[in-house]
Design a protein around this motif. Structure first.
Motif, short mmCIF file in Angstrom:
data_model
loop_
_atom_site.label_atom_id
_atom_site.label_comp_id
_atom_site.label_asym_id
_atom_site.label_seq_id
_atom_site.Cartn_x
_atom_site.Cartn_y
_atom_site.Cartn_z
N SER A 12 8.69 -9.61 47.81
CA SER A 12 9.29 -10.40 46.72
C SER A 12 10.02 -9.55 45.69
O SER A 12 10.66 -10.08 44.79
N ILE A 15 10.96 -2.32 46.79
CA ILE A 15 11.25 -1.76 48.10
C ILE A 15 11.15 -2.84 49.19
O ILE A 15 12.02 -2.92 50.07
N SER A 36 2.33 -13.10 43.98
CA SER A 36 2.34 -13.84 42.72
C SER A 36 3.75 -14.21 42.24
O SER A 36 3.88 -14.75 41.15
N ALA A 62 -2.49 -9.74 50.43
CA ALA A 62 -2.63 -8.89 51.62
C ALA A 62 -4.01 -8.25 51.74
O ALA A 62 -4.35 -7.71 52.79
N ASN A 88 3.88 -3.04 53.24
CA ASN A 88 4.50 -2.43 52.06
C ASN A 88 3.79 -2.78 50.76
O ASN A 88 3.89 -2.03 49.79
N TYR A 161 -4.88 5.68 43.60
CA TYR A 161 -3.60 5.52 44.32
C TYR A 161 -3.43 6.61 45.37
O TYR A 161 -3.12 6.34 46.53
N ILE A 194 11.24 5.90 43.54
CA ILE A 194 12.22 4.85 43.78
C ILE A 194 12.19 3.91 42.58
O ILE A 194 11.10 3.53 42.10
N THR A 196 11.77 1.00 40.75
CA THR A 196 11.26 -0.38 40.87
C THR A 196 10.32 -0.65 39.70
O THR A 196 10.08 0.21 38.86
N1 LIG Z 1 8.64 2.79 43.66
C1 LIG Z 1 8.22 3.98 44.03
O1 LIG Z 1 8.63 5.02 43.45
C2 LIG Z 1 7.26 4.14 45.17
C3 LIG Z 1 7.00 5.45 45.59
C4 LIG Z 1 6.11 5.64 46.65
C5 LIG Z 1 5.52 4.56 47.25
N2 LIG Z 1 5.79 3.31 46.83
C6 LIG Z 1 5.12 2.20 47.53
O2 LIG Z 1 6.06 1.26 47.94
C7 LIG Z 1 5.45 -0.03 48.02
C8 LIG Z 1 6.29 -1.04 47.26
O3 LIG Z 1 6.33 -0.65 45.90
P1 LIG Z 1 7.50 -1.05 44.90
O4 LIG Z 1 7.91 0.19 44.24
O5 LIG Z 1 8.50 -1.90 45.58
O6 LIG Z 1 6.64 -1.89 43.85
P2 LIG Z 1 6.93 -3.30 43.13
O7 LIG Z 1 8.35 -3.44 42.76
O8 LIG Z 1 5.87 -3.38 42.07
O9 LIG Z 1 6.61 -4.36 44.29
C9 LIG Z 1 5.30 -4.51 44.77
C10 LIG Z 1 5.28 -5.64 45.77
O10 LIG Z 1 3.95 -5.72 46.31
C11 LIG Z 1 3.53 -7.06 46.20
N3 LIG Z 1 2.07 -7.12 46.12
C12 LIG Z 1 1.25 -6.52 45.20
N4 LIG Z 1 -0.03 -6.82 45.47
C13 LIG Z 1 -0.02 -7.62 46.57
C14 LIG Z 1 -1.02 -8.25 47.35
N5 LIG Z 1 -2.33 -8.14 47.04
N6 LIG Z 1 -0.65 -8.98 48.43
C15 LIG Z 1 0.66 -9.13 48.74
N7 LIG Z 1 1.66 -8.56 48.05
C16 LIG Z 1 1.31 -7.81 46.98
C17 LIG Z 1 4.21 -7.65 45.00
O11 LIG Z 1 4.25 -9.06 45.17
P3 LIG Z 1 4.18 -10.10 43.92
O12 LIG Z 1 5.11 -9.55 42.87
O13 LIG Z 1 4.67 -11.38 44.56
O14 LIG Z 1 2.77 -10.16 43.47
C18 LIG Z 1 5.60 -6.99 45.14
O15 LIG Z 1 6.39 -7.72 46.05
C19 LIG Z 1 4.03 0.15 47.47
O16 LIG Z 1 3.11 0.31 48.53
C20 LIG Z 1 4.14 1.44 46.66
O17 LIG Z 1 2.90 2.10 46.55
C21 LIG Z 1 6.64 3.07 45.79
#
Ligand SMILES: NC(=O)c1ccc[n+]([C@@H]2O[C@H](COP(=O)([O-])OP(=O)(O)OC[C@H]3O[C@@H](n4cnc5c(N)ncnc54)[C@H](OP(=O)(O)O)[C@@H]3O)[C@@H](O)[C@H]2O)c1
Length: 263
Positions: A12, A15, A36, A62, A88, A161, A194, A196
């Protein structure tokens, strides 16, 4: 990716949203999971439909076994099969180690690690039932675990984390080893920084951004699309000889940039 079906957890926003759109642009039908944010998921579905693709929004936490099962059932009801899982969904709940509550520890491990286990297990069960279809893909199925550079870089103040991402890395590799003989490929993507919502505090002021950029040898913050292109490659037959690998999409963050100037 034509005639293939993908499920992206946490699709939603951030990434996951970019991965969902990129997989659809490559021809896949996509399940866009959210927990959510129904508006975010609906916007991703609308964007995919505008591209001429097919997508469905699927609500599920998830980290909950019953909800994960229902989500996969709903995906199969809509598209009839599954070819790619992008696990993800992830969260952060940061605290100094001595102050970290058991709730904070469990919440992060539950979503980031147990959630990936629950989703990957459902995917493997479906892949095994479906069997091989070389007209679609060389592999029976593909799983991509979104991890982090913190699967190898220790991170003070974020022990839950880093532990979850280190766990994802070894779960991914163990699963890859186990299911490779059955034609299933499992890989990880380890993103660096990244831009976000999850790390807004690290880029929203110039001061924070400049401090972050010191950790990135290539000198720019990543965009969700940088990760999405890697995900499409790992999901496609272009990477058919790749399994059990963490693909670092980090512009050098994991290269110990502190040693650039002779340490
Ligand atoms: N951004 C970075 O720099 C970075 C770096 C390394 C790794 N990552 C990893 O990349 C992944 C995506 O992160 P992002 O940066 O895109 O974060 P984000 O913008 O905060 O997005 C997180 C996503 O995960 C969903 N989510 C959270 N808890 C959930 C659950 N219990 N069940 C289903 N969906 C859930 C959220 O859905 P809702 O909003 O609908 O609740 C949202 O779509 C994560 O695993 C993060 O650890 C990110």
């Amino acid at each position: 990716m034509e005639r293939q079906v993908a499920l992206v957890t946490g699709g939603s926003g951030g990434i996951g949203a970019a991965v969902a759109v990129a997989l659809a642009a490559a021809g896949a039908s996509v399940g866009v999971n959210y927990r959510s944010d129904p508006e975010g998921a609906a916007a991703v579905v609308a964007e995919i439909e505008q591209l001429g693709g097919s997508a469905v929004a699927l609500q599920a936490d998830a980290s909950r076994e019953d909800q994960v099962r229902s989500m996969f059932r709903a995906l199969l009801d809509r598209f009839g099969r599954l070819d790619v899982l992008v696990a993800n969904a992830g969260i952060q709940q940061d605290a100094a180690f001595a102050e970290m509550t058991l709730e904070q520890w469990r919440a992060v491990l539950d979503v980031n690690l147990t959630g990936q286990f629950l989703c990957a297990r459902e995917a493997v069960r479906i892949f095994d039932r479906q069997g091989r279809d070389p007209g679609r893909s060389c592999a029976i199925g593909k799983i991509i675990c979104v991890s982090s550079v913190h699967e190898v870089i220790p991170w003070a103040g974020h022990a839950n984390y880093a532990a979850s991402k280190g766990g994802v890395m070894l779960m991914m590799k163990s699963l890859a080893q186990e299911v490779a003989p059955r034609g299933i490929r499992v890989n990880g993507i380890a993103p660096g920084a990244i831009q976000t919502e999850i790390n807004r505090a690290a880029w929203e002021t110039q001061e924070a951004l400049q401090s972050l950029l010191k950790l990135i040898p290539y000198g720019r913050i990543g965009r969700p699309e940088d990760v999405a292109r890697a995900a499409v490659w790992l999901a496609s037959d272009a990477s058919d000889y790749v399994t059990g690998t963490s693909l670092f999409v980090d512009c050098g963050m994991a290269l110990y940039p502190g040693f650039r100037d002779n340490g």
